[in-house]
Design a protein around this motif. Sequence first.
Motif, PDB file in Angstrom:
ATOM      1  N   THR A  60      61.864  11.089 165.119  1.00 40.24           N
ATOM      2  CA  THR A  60      61.183  11.152 164.035  1.00 40.24           C
ATOM      3  C   THR A  60      59.607  10.879 164.001  1.00 40.24           C
ATOM      4  O   THR A  60      58.786  11.554 163.714  1.00 40.24           O
ATOM      5  CB  THR A  60      61.914  10.737 162.640  1.00 40.24           C
ATOM      6  OG1 THR A  60      63.029  10.932 162.884  1.00 40.24           O
ATOM      7  CG2 THR A  60      61.139  10.999 161.588  1.00 40.24           C
ATOM      8  N   ALA A  61      59.328   9.568 164.461  1.00 43.41           N
ATOM      9  CA  ALA A  61      58.119   9.103 164.522  1.00 43.41           C
ATOM     10  C   ALA A  61      57.299   9.744 165.457  1.00 43.41           C
ATOM     11  O   ALA A  61      56.162  10.141 165.182  1.00 43.41           O
ATOM     12  CB  ALA A  61      58.058   7.758 164.889  1.00 43.41           C
ATOM     13  N   ALA A  62      57.876  10.314 166.787  1.00 46.02           N
ATOM     14  CA  ALA A  62      57.042  11.215 167.655  1.00 46.02           C
ATOM     15  C   ALA A  62      56.400  12.492 167.119  1.00 46.02           C
ATOM     16  O   ALA A  62      55.538  12.882 167.055  1.00 46.02           O
ATOM     17  CB  ALA A  62      57.776  11.323 168.898  1.00 46.02           C
ATOM     18  N   ARG A  63      57.494  13.072 166.125  1.00 46.47           N
ATOM     19  CA  ARG A  63      57.372  14.170 165.545  1.00 46.47           C
ATOM     20  C   ARG A  63      55.928  14.164 164.539  1.00 46.47           C
ATOM     21  O   ARG A  63      55.097  14.853 164.793  1.00 46.47           O
ATOM     22  CB  ARG A  63      58.256  14.946 164.936  1.00 46.47           C
ATOM     23  CG  ARG A  63      58.303  16.061 164.140  1.00 46.47           C
ATOM     24  CD  ARG A  63      59.346  16.660 163.382  1.00 46.47           C
ATOM     25  NE  ARG A  63      60.373  16.823 164.223  1.00 46.47           N
ATOM     26  CZ  ARG A  63      61.751  16.460 163.982  1.00 46.47           C
ATOM     27  NH1 ARG A  63      61.901  15.346 163.020  1.00 46.47           N
ATOM     28  NH2 ARG A  63      62.739  16.648 164.730  1.00 46.47           N
ATOM     29  N   GLU A  64      56.080  12.941 163.788  1.00 48.73           N
ATOM     30  CA  GLU A  64      55.014  12.876 162.808  1.00 48.73           C
ATOM     31  C   GLU A  64      53.500  12.398 163.584  1.00 48.73           C
ATOM     32  O   GLU A  64      52.800  13.139 163.391  1.00 48.73           O
ATOM     33  CB  GLU A  64      55.638  11.802 161.834  1.00 48.73           C
ATOM     34  CG  GLU A  64      56.529  12.100 161.111  1.00 48.73           C
ATOM     35  CD  GLU A  64      57.049  10.656 160.314  1.00 48.73           C
ATOM     36  OE1 GLU A  64      56.530   9.738 160.658  1.00 48.73           O
ATOM     37  OE2 GLU A  64      58.140  10.875 159.553  1.00 48.73           O
ATOM     38  N   VAL A  65      53.824  11.436 164.567  1.00 50.36           N
ATOM     39  CA  VAL A  65      52.463  10.983 165.151  1.00 50.36           C
ATOM     40  C   VAL A  65      52.010  12.457 166.152  1.00 50.36           C
ATOM     41  O   VAL A  65      50.518  12.508 166.034  1.00 50.36           O
ATOM     42  CB  VAL A  65      52.905   9.937 166.019  1.00 50.36           C
ATOM     43  CG1 VAL A  65      51.496   9.649 166.894  1.00 50.36           C
ATOM     44  CG2 VAL A  65      52.941   8.657 165.222  1.00 50.36           C
ATOM     45  N   PHE A  66      52.655  13.061 166.817  1.00 55.17           N
ATOM     46  CA  PHE A  66      52.202  14.218 167.575  1.00 55.17           C
ATOM     47  C   PHE A  66      51.490  15.054 166.631  1.00 55.17           C
ATOM     48  O   PHE A  66      50.683  15.805 166.911  1.00 55.17           O
ATOM     49  CB  PHE A  66      53.341  14.590 168.369  1.00 55.17           C
ATOM     50  CG  PHE A  66      53.577  13.925 169.653  1.00 55.17           C
ATOM     51  CD1 PHE A  66      52.989  12.963 170.005  1.00 55.17           C
ATOM     52  CD2 PHE A  66      54.851  14.348 170.212  1.00 55.17           C
ATOM     53  CE1 PHE A  66      53.409  12.084 171.277  1.00 55.17           C
ATOM     54  CE2 PHE A  66      55.253  13.322 171.249  1.00 55.17           C
ATOM     55  CZ  PHE A  66      54.528  12.347 171.786  1.00 55.17           C
ATOM     56  N   ALA A  67      52.073  15.332 165.533  1.00 56.98           N
ATOM     57  CA  ALA A  67      51.616  16.497 164.577  1.00 56.98           C
ATOM     58  C   ALA A  67      50.164  15.762 164.110  1.00 56.98           C
ATOM     59  O   ALA A  67      49.427  16.531 163.829  1.00 56.98           O
ATOM     60  CB  ALA A  67      52.400  16.449 163.394  1.00 56.98           C
ATOM     61  N   ARG A  82      55.298   1.865 166.680  1.00 57.30           N
ATOM     62  CA  ARG A  82      54.914   1.238 165.579  1.00 57.30           C
ATOM     63  C   ARG A  82      55.649   2.022 164.411  1.00 57.30           C
ATOM     64  O   ARG A  82      56.024   1.437 163.509  1.00 57.30           O
ATOM     65  CB  ARG A  82      53.350   1.110 165.436  1.00 57.30           C
ATOM     66  CG  ARG A  82      52.910   0.040 165.809  1.00 57.30           C
ATOM     67  CD  ARG A  82      51.329  -0.485 165.230  1.00 57.30           C
ATOM     68  NE  ARG A  82      50.572   0.741 165.504  1.00 57.30           N
ATOM     69  CZ  ARG A  82      49.900   1.070 166.858  1.00 57.30           C
ATOM     70  NH1 ARG A  82      50.061   0.201 167.805  1.00 57.30           N
ATOM     71  NH2 ARG A  82      49.056   1.946 166.834  1.00 57.30           N
ATOM     72  N   ARG A  83      55.146   3.344 164.474  1.00 56.15           N
ATOM     73  CA  ARG A  83      55.618   4.251 163.452  1.00 56.15           C
ATOM     74  C   ARG A  83      57.094   4.010 163.127  1.00 56.15           C
ATOM     75  O   ARG A  83      57.803   4.215 162.037  1.00 56.15           O
ATOM     76  CB  ARG A  83      55.201   5.536 163.358  1.00 56.15           C
ATOM     77  CG  ARG A  83      55.914   6.596 162.601  1.00 56.15           C
ATOM     78  CD  ARG A  83      55.027   6.831 161.282  1.00 56.15           C
ATOM     79  NE  ARG A  83      53.504   6.767 161.437  1.00 56.15           N
ATOM     80  CZ  ARG A  83      52.776   8.144 161.331  1.00 56.15           C
ATOM     81  NH1 ARG A  83      53.459   8.981 161.035  1.00 56.15           N
ATOM     82  NH2 ARG A  83      51.464   8.093 161.361  1.00 56.15           N
ATOM     83  N   ALA A  84      57.821   4.037 164.263  1.00 53.19           N
ATOM     84  CA  ALA A  84      59.537   3.955 164.354  1.00 53.19           C
ATOM     85  C   ALA A  84      60.078   2.442 164.040  1.00 53.19           C
ATOM     86  O   ALA A  84      61.058   2.355 163.668  1.00 53.19           O
ATOM     87  CB  ALA A  84      59.913   4.235 165.507  1.00 53.19           C
TER      88      ALA A  84
END
Length: 196
Positions: free
Chosen positions: A29-36, A49-51
């Motif tokens: 979930t965090a990777a989806r957000e950060v990559f976006a 960090r986001r996760a």
Amino acid sequence: MTNPTAPRGPRPANQGRRVAARNRAALITAAREVFAEQGLDAPLSAVARRAGVGQGSLYRHFADRVALASAVLDENVRQIEQAADEPDASLASVLGVVTWHLTRSTAFVDLLRIRGARGDGEQARALAARVHGVLSRCLPVGHRLTADDAMLAVAMVSGAVSGPTPAEREHRALAAWRLLGVEVGPMRSVETTVDV
């Protein structure tokens, strides 16, 4: 006299597998957000960090950036498949889930552009084939679009998805669908359960 460091009562059950599964889901979930937000070259430390996990946990689950992006892509496609399996699924409702991922997942947009342009990469082809299969199943008999047309339309809409916020990207995606004359249901993700 009792030992103050001795455990009181029974030890709690080992939560290792359950925590690991939750951490993996949080990382995706965090990777989806950060990559976006920052693109596929975003620092993996930002994903950790986001996760809410350490970088060690990230690397225990994903050997590198490619493995993490692949997991995001697989989760996106799994949600699209789940949407198609819902009792009231329709082409419009599935396209709503596809569009949600287009507006929130840089890796997914890139997958569809690659598939539409060249079809490079074994994983990209396999994931695109899964999406193609879902769209094929959801197309009503006699619909003006074929599954290939629907995949091309999704790739075209992905090209229109730009902007700094999800709301702006959603606005552009819906405008593109309107221009193509394709009805899209509510944009949403599909909740997935964490296997333990």
